[in-house]
Write an enzyme that holds these catalytic residues in place. Structure first.
Site, mmCIF file in Angstrom:
data_model
loop_
_atom_site.group_PDB
_atom_site.id
_atom_site.type_symbol
_atom_site.label_atom_id
_atom_site.label_comp_id
_atom_site.label_asym_id
_atom_site.label_seq_id
_atom_site.Cartn_x
_atom_site.Cartn_y
_atom_site.Cartn_z
ATOM 1 N N HIS A 170 0.821 -1.223 0.000
ATOM 2 C CA HIS A 170 0.000 0.000 0.000
ATOM 3 C C HIS A 170 0.854 1.273 0.000
ATOM 4 O O HIS A 170 0.405 2.321 0.458
ATOM 5 C CB HIS A 170 -0.956 -0.007 1.201
ATOM 6 C CG HIS A 170 -0.260 -0.078 2.539
ATOM 7 N ND1 HIS A 170 -0.722 -0.852 3.577
ATOM 8 C CD2 HIS A 170 0.864 0.528 3.012
ATOM 9 C CE1 HIS A 170 0.079 -0.702 4.618
ATOM 10 N NE2 HIS A 170 1.052 0.121 4.296
ATOM 11 N N HIS A 194 -1.595 4.511 9.956
ATOM 12 C CA HIS A 194 -0.202 4.936 10.165
ATOM 13 C C HIS A 194 -0.111 6.220 10.982
ATOM 14 O O HIS A 194 0.770 7.050 10.752
ATOM 15 C CB HIS A 194 0.499 5.143 8.831
ATOM 16 C CG HIS A 194 0.587 3.915 7.963
ATOM 17 N ND1 HIS A 194 -0.489 3.395 7.281
ATOM 18 C CD2 HIS A 194 1.640 3.116 7.661
ATOM 19 C CE1 HIS A 194 -0.101 2.336 6.586
ATOM 20 N NE2 HIS A 194 1.176 2.131 6.800
ATOM 21 N N HIS A 208 10.105 -4.318 4.527
ATOM 22 C CA HIS A 208 10.599 -2.935 4.469
ATOM 23 C C HIS A 208 10.870 -2.397 5.863
ATOM 24 O O HIS A 208 10.269 -2.830 6.840
ATOM 25 C CB HIS A 208 9.681 -1.996 3.681
ATOM 26 C CG HIS A 208 8.282 -1.766 4.202
ATOM 27 N ND1 HIS A 208 7.372 -2.771 4.435
ATOM 28 C CD2 HIS A 208 7.614 -0.615 4.487
ATOM 29 C CE1 HIS A 208 6.208 -2.255 4.829
ATOM 30 N NE2 HIS A 208 6.338 -0.940 4.883
#
Ligand code: DHB
Ligand code: FE
Length: 282
Positions: A12, A61, A195
């Site tokens: 995303h 987030h 990541h």
């Protein structure tokens, strides 16, 4: 009865949200070419299936929840969800339709299985939710699809374990299967793959671990669910912990699945991207 037709996973990364409106021209760009090509088959499958509802397992987030109040699991029960992610130049996109009745059915059903969900009758969504929706429904054509956002903490430790997320997914799957309306439901798991955006390991990517996860999630998801959060972060990077969202999706599919398509591309921005289409065969 409602039926889960299958699951889709995709990264995303916000940079994708910026690229999506220019997809047709970026297909000629070596940086984006094989990334976007990967979505053709996923969209073909999705449009042939034509689901009524998308349950989107994602992580916030720092937009709707911040470090001061961070639920492990939250679910939207609103009639509509709007993007409020200002980051990385994501363009304005249409709002997403909710389905409060199905949301409350899921809430009641998983609560009866001892999972506590923070219930959100208002909820803003960020790139973790919007980028996959814009990618799978090209041109933001998701208007007729009702959405249920399921948000899992991948931001502030302690994070829910892979095993617990997998089991929550199974409970969500049972909840949907017991919903009396004839609806076709697709489950999205967003985020991943490996990541790390911060600290000494910023830029860390682990291709062999990602490829192992993409393979095993099809037929041996329990093996992946047994990885500890500590090992997941070690192997996939601090933000690679987002893989718990994929495991939640896989739990919801219950039983055997058929892999329709997969694509792995390194890297977009700082992140290894993975795409998977799993059809439910049970
Ligand atoms: C990136 C990846 C993410 O998962 C995210 O939430 C933000 C940024 C990136 O690689 O740029
Ligand atoms: Fe993310």
């Amino acid at each position: 009865m409602a039926k889960i037709i299958g699951g889709l996973t995709t990264s995303h990364i916000p940079a994708i949200g910026g690229a999506v409106p220019q997809e047709d021209s970026l297909r000629g760009d070596p940086y984006w070419k094989s990334f976007f090509q990967g979505y053709d088959k996923a969209r073909q499958w999705l449009h042939a299936q034509n689901p009524d509802v998308a349950v989107v397992i994602y992580n916030d987030h720092g937009l709707n929840f911040f470090l001061d109040k961070m639920p492990a699991f939250a679910i939207g029960a609103a009639p509509e969800y709007r993007n409020a992610d200002e980051g990385w130049g994501i363009p304005t996109i249409p709002p997403f339709q909710g389905d409060p009745e199905l949301s409350w059915h899921i809430i009641n059903s998983v609560s009866a299985e001892d999972f506590d969900l923070t219930t959100c009758q208002e909820m803003l969504v960020d790139h973790g939710f919007t980028v996959p929706m814009s990618l799978f429904w090209k041109g933001n054509t998701y208007g007729n699809v009702k959405t249920i956002p399921v948000c899992i903490n991948t931001v502030q430790h302690p994070l829910p374990s892979p095993q617990r997320c997998y089991r929550l997914g199974q409970a969500i799957g049972r909840a949907i299967a017991s919903y009396p309306k004839d609806l076709k439901v697709v489950i999205l798991g967003t985020g991943g793959m490996s990541h790390q955006l911060d600290g000494e390991r910023a830029g860390f990517i682990n291709k062999s671990f990602d490829q192992m996860c993409m393979e095993k999630i099809v037929d041996q998801p329990e093996e992946l669910a047994n990885i500890s959060m500590h090992d997941l972060v070690k192997q996939a990077g601090a933000q690679g912990a987002e893989f718990i969202l994929w495991l939640t999706m896989r739990g919801a599919l219950q039983g055997k699945v058929k892999k329709i398509h997969s694509n792995y591309h390194v890297a977009i921005s700082n992140t290894a991207t993975g795409l998977l289409v799993l059809e439910n065969t049970t």
